[in-house]
Design a protein around this motif. Structure first.
Motif, PDB file in Angstrom:
ATOM      1  N   ALA A  20     -99.500  89.074  71.342  1.00 35.64           N
ATOM      2  CA  ALA A  20     -99.468  88.685  69.930  1.00 35.64           C
ATOM      3  C   ALA A  20     -98.123  88.077  69.533  1.00 35.64           C
ATOM      4  O   ALA A  20     -98.071  87.106  68.777  1.00 35.64           O
ATOM      5  N   GLU A  21     -97.010  88.621  70.053  1.00 40.62           N
ATOM      6  CA  GLU A  21     -95.688  88.108  69.691  1.00 40.62           C
ATOM      7  C   GLU A  21     -95.500  86.679  70.200  1.00 40.62           C
ATOM      8  O   GLU A  21     -95.051  85.793  69.471  1.00 40.62           O
ATOM      9  N   THR A  22     -95.879  86.443  71.464  1.00 41.30           N
ATOM     10  CA  THR A  22     -95.735  85.099  72.021  1.00 41.30           C
ATOM     11  C   THR A  22     -96.704  84.146  71.343  1.00 41.30           C
ATOM     12  O   THR A  22     -96.359  83.012  71.048  1.00 41.30           O
ATOM     13  N   ARG A  23     -97.906  84.621  71.058  1.00 45.65           N
ATOM     14  CA  ARG A  23     -98.885  83.778  70.377  1.00 45.65           C
ATOM     15  C   ARG A  23     -98.327  83.310  69.034  1.00 45.65           C
ATOM     16  O   ARG A  23     -98.488  82.151  68.658  1.00 45.65           O
ATOM     17  N   ALA A  24     -97.606  84.192  68.323  1.00 41.92           N
ATOM     18  CA  ALA A  24     -97.020  83.820  67.042  1.00 41.92           C
ATOM     19  C   ALA A  24     -95.984  82.712  67.229  1.00 41.92           C
ATOM     20  O   ALA A  24     -95.884  81.803  66.402  1.00 41.92           O
ATOM     21  N   LEU A  25     -95.222  82.760  68.326  1.00 42.92           N
ATOM     22  CA  LEU A  25     -94.235  81.719  68.595  1.00 42.92           C
ATOM     23  C   LEU A  25     -94.899  80.359  68.798  1.00 42.92           C
ATOM     24  O   LEU A  25     -94.307  79.323  68.532  1.00 42.92           O
ATOM     25  N   PHE A  26     -96.124  80.379  69.302  1.00 42.20           N
ATOM     26  CA  PHE A  26     -96.832  79.146  69.598  1.00 42.20           C
ATOM     27  C   PHE A  26     -97.984  78.909  68.627  1.00 42.20           C
ATOM     28  O   PHE A  26     -98.935  78.219  68.944  1.00 42.20           O
ATOM     29  N   GLU A  27     -97.886  79.460  67.423  1.00 44.26           N
ATOM     30  CA  GLU A  27     -99.035  79.398  66.526  1.00 44.26           C
ATOM     31  C   GLU A  27     -99.458  77.973  66.210  1.00 44.26           C
ATOM     32  O   GLU A  27    -100.636  77.723  65.983  1.00 44.26           O
ATOM     33  N   ASP A  28     -98.536  77.016  66.236  1.00 40.18           N
ATOM     34  CA  ASP A  28     -98.921  75.640  65.940  1.00 40.18           C
ATOM     35  C   ASP A  28     -99.672  74.988  67.093  1.00 40.18           C
ATOM     36  O   ASP A  28    -100.370  74.012  66.904  1.00 40.18           O
ATOM     37  N   VAL A  29     -99.547  75.535  68.294  1.00 43.96           N
ATOM     38  CA  VAL A  29    -100.224  74.918  69.435  1.00 43.96           C
ATOM     39  C   VAL A  29    -101.251  75.831  70.093  1.00 43.96           C
ATOM     40  O   VAL A  29    -101.999  75.400  70.949  1.00 43.96           O
ATOM     41  N   VAL A  30    -101.304  77.096  69.708  1.00 42.86           N
ATOM     42  CA  VAL A  30    -102.292  78.022  70.259  1.00 42.86           C
ATOM     43  C   VAL A  30    -102.948  78.776  69.108  1.00 42.86           C
ATOM     44  O   VAL A  30    -103.157  79.965  69.159  1.00 42.86           O
ATOM     45  N   ALA A  31    -103.220  78.073  68.036  1.00 46.37           N
ATOM     46  CA  ALA A  31    -103.779  78.701  66.838  1.00 46.37           C
ATOM     47  C   ALA A  31    -105.296  78.814  66.940  1.00 46.37           C
ATOM     48  O   ALA A  31    -105.930  78.151  67.749  1.00 46.37           O
TER      49      ALA A  31
END
Length: 133
Positions: A20-31
């Motif tokens: 979840a933490e890494t996903r938040a870092l990439f939210e614009d590309v892994v949203a």
């Protein structure tokens, strides 16, 4: 386009399931709005990026593939599909012109990008890519 699976990557590739933490870092590309980008990321050397992989980001100078983690990548605001080819120093685009002074081998990950320039990268540099789940 056929996106490679983790099994098709070279042995040096590192695959990560995005927390979840890494996903938040990439939210614009892994949203959630971009489910085609999936949740499986891998870090590979630029010269081992497979055609069809989605290039999500790169790493600061000095980071090796062994040290790279998804959270350390500098994301591209607009991911693109890799179409690797040898670097062409005669190309006059901004990306290739800037790469002329680099030492060591260079690979061009794409010639058609949203920046209207090629994306040359040092061959040994780690690149964060999205793979098929």
């Amino acid at each position: 386009m056929n996106t490679p699976t983790p099994a098709e990557l070279p042995a040096t590739a590192r695959t990560f399931v995005v927390d979840a933490e890494t996903r938040a870092l990439f939210e614009d590309v892994v949203a959630e709005a971009r489910p085609e980008l999936g949740a499986v990321l891998a870090t590979v050397r630029a010269d081992e990026v497979p055609a069809g992989a989605v290039v999500l980001g790169c790493y600061p100078d000095g980071v090796s593939v062994e040290e790279a983690t998804p959270a350390g990548a500098i994301t591209h605001s607009d991911p693109y599909t890799a179409a690797p080819r040898p670097y062409d120093s005669a190309c006059g685009c901004l990306g290739c012109t800037e790469a002329r002074g680099w030492s060591g081998p260079v690979i061009t990950l794409a010639t058609e990008t949203m920046w209207d320039a090629c994306d040359p990268v040092p061959a040994a540099a780690p690149v964060l890519v999205r793979l098929a789940a």
